[in-house]
Design a protein around this motif. Structure first.
Motif, PDB file in Angstrom:
ATOM      1  N   LEU A 351    -105.376  19.896-150.719  1.00 12.01           N
ATOM      2  CA  LEU A 351    -104.795  18.561-150.837  1.00 12.01           C
ATOM      3  C   LEU A 351    -105.847  17.539-150.426  1.00 12.01           C
ATOM      4  N   GLU A 352    -106.321  16.773-151.414  1.00 12.98           N
ATOM      5  CA  GLU A 352    -107.306  15.723-151.156  1.00 12.98           C
ATOM      6  C   GLU A 352    -106.546  14.446-150.790  1.00 12.98           C
ATOM      7  N   VAL A 353    -106.895  13.847-149.659  1.00 15.45           N
ATOM      8  CA  VAL A 353    -106.182  12.639-149.218  1.00 15.45           C
ATOM      9  C   VAL A 353    -106.784  11.434-149.949  1.00 15.45           C
ATOM     10  N   ASP A 354    -106.102  11.073-151.070  1.00 18.28           N
ATOM     11  CA  ASP A 354    -106.541   9.921-151.866  1.00 18.28           C
ATOM     12  C   ASP A 354    -105.687   8.697-151.515  1.00 18.28           C
ATOM     13  N   ASP A 355    -105.864   7.608-152.231  1.00 20.87           N
ATOM     14  CA  ASP A 355    -105.143   6.363-151.915  1.00 20.87           C
ATOM     15  C   ASP A 355    -103.624   6.531-151.991  1.00 20.87           C
ATOM     16  N   ASP A 356    -103.144   7.278-152.989  1.00 19.06           N
ATOM     17  CA  ASP A 356    -101.692   7.487-153.128  1.00 19.06           C
ATOM     18  C   ASP A 356    -101.122   8.246-151.931  1.00 19.06           C
ATOM     19  N   ILE A 357    -101.863   9.276-151.481  1.00 20.33           N
ATOM     20  CA  ILE A 357    -101.411  10.062-150.308  1.00 20.33           C
ATOM     21  C   ILE A 357    -101.450   9.190-149.061  1.00 20.33           C
ATOM     22  N   ARG A 358    -102.495   8.375-148.923  1.00 18.53           N
ATOM     23  CA  ARG A 358    -102.610   7.492-147.742  1.00 18.53           C
ATOM     24  C   ARG A 358    -101.413   6.546-147.663  1.00 18.53           C
ATOM     25  N   LYS A 359    -101.050   5.944-148.789  1.00 21.12           N
ATOM     26  CA  LYS A 359     -99.896   5.032-148.803  1.00 21.12           C
ATOM     27  C   LYS A 359     -98.616   5.759-148.395  1.00 21.12           C
ATOM     28  N   ALA A 360     -98.462   7.006-148.876  1.00 16.50           N
ATOM     29  CA  ALA A 360     -97.271   7.809-148.535  1.00 16.50           C
ATOM     30  C   ALA A 360     -97.238   8.131-147.043  1.00 16.50           C
ATOM     31  N   VAL A 361     -98.395   8.444-146.474  1.00 14.42           N
ATOM     32  CA  VAL A 361     -98.471   8.770-145.041  1.00 14.42           C
ATOM     33  C   VAL A 361     -98.118   7.543-144.207  1.00 14.42           C
TER      34      VAL A 361
END
Length: 406
Positions: A351-361
């Motif tokens: 799981l690469e922490v990209d911008d979409d994942i950052r926003k979700a976190v």
């Protein structure tokens, strides 16, 4: 099959030497490719099991009378107290295997109902030549990890249950990073393999050297890269995130079921969402599965009933893969002791922490939502990686389902 060294010792007419018997037991375990030896006292016997390719097998039955002598010999080798029978003790020792050389053995002794048991972990340095490719990562996942370890700071987290290959992966990454220009310090419990050019620290709770205290000390040692054997509590998590935020590349492990659960797990450890989003580069979920024995590998037909049973477990695109591909199984032979399996392979998700994942976190999304975003953005799940390896004839469908749902 030829007799093992232990069987030879037991059947010899002369009085059994406990020293020779323990040496022979470790040598047999090594030659059987066992990762662990379980010595378990029972009411009227002493049972010995070997964990081979992740599965325990009954191997020897000893008379109950020699139980205390075997445990005492193991304590002497490990430098443990021989007069202590009511407390758990941990240690390690080194033996010389004729066919290989020096092998480290980690020891855990615990009092049980019928007396002290002993579990020996065989730490043979066989994994030295591992690379991301030989560990079984696909090309895209290799790219994600290599980009993450090139960054000067941030966290790389390996997740999975005990015995899923997390430590082997961390050592592989550490060796890749190990150059004269880089200072690498590890804190481990225990140190499983010694690596030249790296400062390795052993956790010792009796002297107050915990993961958290050790991490604090490491930060004063001017490292570029830090490896923490495991993030176990809130204090260690907080220091690790702070280290990753202040210009260090930090590698560690967490006990979670998959890569997506790693980020909410850090939230549970009281880490602020924006700090998680800022520091985690990749989270790698993994499992170890038994490989099909190459000596007795044969094609296996997948029935319609089996495909139906996988509906709901597998994504639609993986189900289509199942319908149109060949699969394999081991039929059993002398090489694999009739099991059909020989050796182990890994299945992964990165799981690469990209911008979409950052926003979700940052908005505290749960693991299922993070997982959906990661899949939409191209993450290959563990189950999909497993089925690709099954179609390549490396592992069986049964093994994938066993480890994913255990």
């Amino acid at each position: 099959m030829p007799k093992t060294k232990v069987e030879g010792e037991l059947e010899s007419g002369k009085k059994i030497s406990i020293i020779d018997l323990v040496d022979a037991l470790i040598e047999d375990a090594y030659n059987s490719r066992a990762s662990d030896v379980h010595i378990d006292p029972e009411e009227k016997r002493l049972r010995v099991r070997l964990r081979i390719d992740g599965v325990l097998h009954d191997s020897f039955i000893f008379p109950e009378e020699i139980h205390s002598e075997i445990v005492t010999r193991i304590k002497v080798l490990s430098g443990l107290r021989t007069d202590e029978h009511q407390a758990a003790q941990d240690g390690r020792f080194r033996v010389n295997i004729k066919s290989f050389g020096p092998v480290d053995v980690r020891v855990s002794i615990t009092p049980t109902y019928y007396g002290e048991n002993a579990v020996l972990r065989i730490l043979a340095q066989k994994e030295e030549k591992f690379t991301l490719e030989t560990l079984g990562f696909n090309k895209e996942d290799q790219r994600k990890i290599e980009e993450a370890i090139k960054k000067p700071y941030g966290m790389i987290l390996s997740t999975g249950p005990t015995g899923s290959g997390k430590t082997t992966l961390l050592y592989t990454l550490i060796k890749k990073l190990n150059t004269p220009k880089v200072s690498i310090i590890t804190i481990e419990d225990p140190i499983e393999y010694a690596i030249n050019g790296i400062d390795q620290i052993q956790v010792n709770p009796r002297t107050g050297l915990t993961f958290a205290n050790g991490l604090r000390s490491i930060l004063r040692q001017d490292p570029n890269v830090i490896m923490v054997g495991e993030i176990r509590d809130e204090e260690a998590a907080g220091i690790a995130v702070n280290a990753a935020l202040t210009g260090h590349l930090l590698l560690s492990t967490l006990h979670t079921n998959d890569a997506a659960t790693t980020l909410p797990r850090l939230l549970d450890m009281k880490i602020e969402p924006f700090l998680i989003a800022s520091t985690v580069n990749v989270a790698i979920g993994q499992r170890l599965v038994r490989k099909i024995c190459s000596n007795c590998k044969d094609k296996k037909e997948i029935t319609e009933d089996e495909i139906k049973s996988l509906t709901g477990i597998l994504p639609e695109k993986t189900l289509l893969l199942v319908k149109n591909k060949n699969f394999y199984q081991g039929t059993g032979c002398d090489k694999c002791d009739q099991s059909g399996y020989y050796g182990r392979a890994s299945i992964y998700e990165v799981l690469e922490v990209d911008d979409d994942i950052r926003k979700a976190v940052i908005r505290k999304a749960d693991a299922s939502e993070i997982r959906e975003i990661a899949i939409k953005n191209g993450m290959t799940t563990m189950i999909e990686d497993g089925f690709q390896k099954a179609t390549d004839g490396i592992i069986t469908i049964e093994e994938i389902l066993r480890v994913i749902h255990e």
